[in-house]
Design a protein around this motif. Sequence first.
Motif, PDB file in Angstrom:
ATOM      1  N   ASN B 154      50.954  15.239   5.510  1.00 27.16           N
ATOM      2  CA  ASN B 154      50.719  15.446   7.027  1.00 27.16           C
ATOM      3  C   ASN B 154      51.096  14.767   7.959  1.00 27.16           C
ATOM      4  N   GLU B 155      50.373  15.090   8.859  1.00 27.74           N
ATOM      5  CA  GLU B 155      51.152  13.986  10.663  1.00 27.74           C
ATOM      6  C   GLU B 155      50.763  13.080  10.341  1.00 27.74           C
ATOM      7  N   ALA B 156      48.979  12.415  10.101  1.00 30.23           N
ATOM      8  CA  ALA B 156      48.357  11.417   9.940  1.00 30.23           C
ATOM      9  C   ALA B 156      49.360  10.228   8.478  1.00 30.23           C
ATOM     10  N   VAL B 157      49.490  10.935   7.520  1.00 31.89           N
ATOM     11  CA  VAL B 157      50.928  10.340   6.620  1.00 31.89           C
ATOM     12  C   VAL B 157      51.668  10.208   6.978  1.00 31.89           C
ATOM     13  N   ASP B 165      51.675   1.123   7.370  1.00 30.23           N
ATOM     14  CA  ASP B 165      50.551   1.168   7.178  1.00 30.23           C
ATOM     15  C   ASP B 165      50.673   1.691   5.982  1.00 30.23           C
ATOM     16  N   PHE B 166      51.044   2.475   5.778  1.00 31.17           N
ATOM     17  CA  PHE B 166      50.659   3.469   3.532  1.00 31.17           C
ATOM     18  C   PHE B 166      50.512   2.901   3.664  1.00 31.17           C
ATOM     19  N   SER B 167      49.341   3.369   2.976  1.00 31.37           N
ATOM     20  CA  SER B 167      48.663   3.394   1.169  1.00 31.37           C
ATOM     21  C   SER B 167      47.823   4.435   0.461  1.00 31.37           C
ATOM     22  N   ILE B 168      47.725   4.382  -0.614  1.00 32.30           N
ATOM     23  CA  ILE B 168      47.706   5.149  -1.252  1.00 32.30           C
ATOM     24  C   ILE B 168      46.478   6.157  -0.810  1.00 32.30           C
ATOM     25  N   ALA B 171      45.585   7.513   2.592  1.00 30.92           N
ATOM     26  CA  ALA B 171      46.545   8.995   2.249  1.00 30.92           C
ATOM     27  C   ALA B 171      45.554   9.867   1.710  1.00 30.92           C
ATOM     28  N   LYS B 172      45.344   9.398   1.321  1.00 29.44           N
ATOM     29  CA  LYS B 172      43.918  10.524   0.488  1.00 29.44           C
ATOM     30  C   LYS B 172      43.348  10.630   1.456  1.00 29.44           C
ATOM     31  N   LYS B 173      42.096   9.103   1.981  1.00 23.61           N
ATOM     32  CA  LYS B 173      41.739   9.652   2.678  1.00 23.61           C
ATOM     33  C   LYS B 173      41.444  10.717   4.095  1.00 23.61           C
TER      34      LYS B 173
END
Lengths: 392, 177
Positions: B154-157, B165-168, B171-173
């Motif tokens: 999605n956009e936030a991801v 600053d991506f982490s799985i 992203a799931k949250k």
Amino acid sequence: MIMNILKINMRLAITFSLLLFSVASFSQNKFTIKGQLSPEINGKKVLLSYKNNGVSVEDSTKAEMGKFTFKGLIGDPAYARISVDPPAMTTMQNVKSIDVRDFFIDAGEILITGSAGAKTAVIKGGKTQADYQRRFELYKPVQARVDSLNTMIAGYKEKGDNKAMDAARLEMNAEFAKTGKIDSNFIKDNPNSFLSLDIWRSKHRGTLRSNFEPEFKRFSPEVRNTFAGREIQAKFDLAKKLAPGQPAPEFKLKDTAGKEISLSSLRGKNVFVCFYTPDFMNYDAFAFNLGRINRALKDKNTVMVTVYYSYDDRPDSYWMETIKRSNFNWMNLNDIGGVNNAGSVSPTAKAYGLTYYTLPSALLIGEDGKILASQLKLNDTGLGQELAQLIK
Amino acid sequence: MITVTAIGSISAQGLTREYLDVGDTINVYPKVEWIKGNPTVKFDTSKVYIVDLWATWCKPCIAAMPHFNAMASKFKNRGVVFIAQDVMEDDRQKVLDFLKANDKMMGFDVAYGGGKGSDFEREWIKPAGVSAIPQTFVIKGNKLLWQTSPDMINEAVIEMLIKGDFSIEKAKKSITN
């Protein structure tokens, strides 16, 4: 085909049973079913099937001038089905014409009376049957609407009116949603009814984690003290024992060379242990993900352990074949015979709550022997990374 | 002494990759036929790559395409490359026909991988343990960051990926919130 919503819901209730402890240790009470249907039902077979504390029972007799009797023993009130002159097989064609009726057996006497078959008979028994009948009455308006929607859908299908068919299907979903509301109200209003517990556990089957315990506590002590209630409580207690921070229960199992390995002998290392059976749906994806987890944990002072459980029809050599085919190139142990159709048999299976319903099941255990993570989602491709982060 | 390098992270020419796990290095795109948009041969370390595996027979893949398309039109000018990688089928014409019929819904790069024995199958499908589609792979800085499903993008991801600053876990949250 006319769908009986009540039947669908109840069938789910009887197929789910964990059997974490022995059935025999619970007291059994006598019941007698006395039937008097149309005298035209003469010399015909009457079939009774029910589950006695999770164990399927079938009994049959012959009706004489519509009269028949069943006697038996029962633990918890049992969801039962009676059918008169049943065909050898139920098919789409004959399903409507089968004379079948569902009810609840409570201890004591049950009367099934009517001037025709079982379908339209009046069934009077104990408290659970009275509750079941009461719930049936609550369902009636929904069932009536579902029946007419089914007829409408069949008509639209014939005409090829997809738009009207979709609209009717949407309404059907809304009607089904109403049954959920009826049931949750019924449970709330009847905390002392075994039927409430039965509906509740079928609604949460497979997902009864310890966070449901407060909801469970709302049932009366009497209901919680039934076989089904104690089975659910046992599941909550087990989940607490296997929660992160708890010491992992000890096990001693044989490896592929026949050497006994204990969990405690691995102290000082992290242990990823996965209990599994072969060949379930999506097994290959599961096996591949174990490889992924192994690769993610390889620099984390971790021992990878898989513990094999078998099915009745597999030779023991199937274990080695499974290891080879699945590329399980780490510590392989077996507990063959530790789980069977009745549930958990071996000390390891009992300690970890392993049954054919709960396998595969895995935990990550820390260097100190305490559980770091349990109830792992073994089909999650990112699980290995998540576990690696848990190990400092 | 024999030195064994981790085969899992090698994608040098001529060597078939054994595994493709999250965290592994990935430099080059397997050999495929680019049937729409710009070919990706080597991954540009300054860009984010979102590779969606699909097939014409895969109903949920096609159902996910409008969402993928919306994300692509929103982010493709911000250094995010969207690739719809056709897999698990070998009827090339069928794929071309699908593309022609659904051109408007597919405003991203499209590649045809070929069926069994194809380079994409050897270098990507098997090593990553892909047994069902749709699946989405996220790559940045020559690293596989995430193997997931298209509904998780999605956009936030994507903002997290761009920002770095991506982490799985994060992203799931963002999906469940």
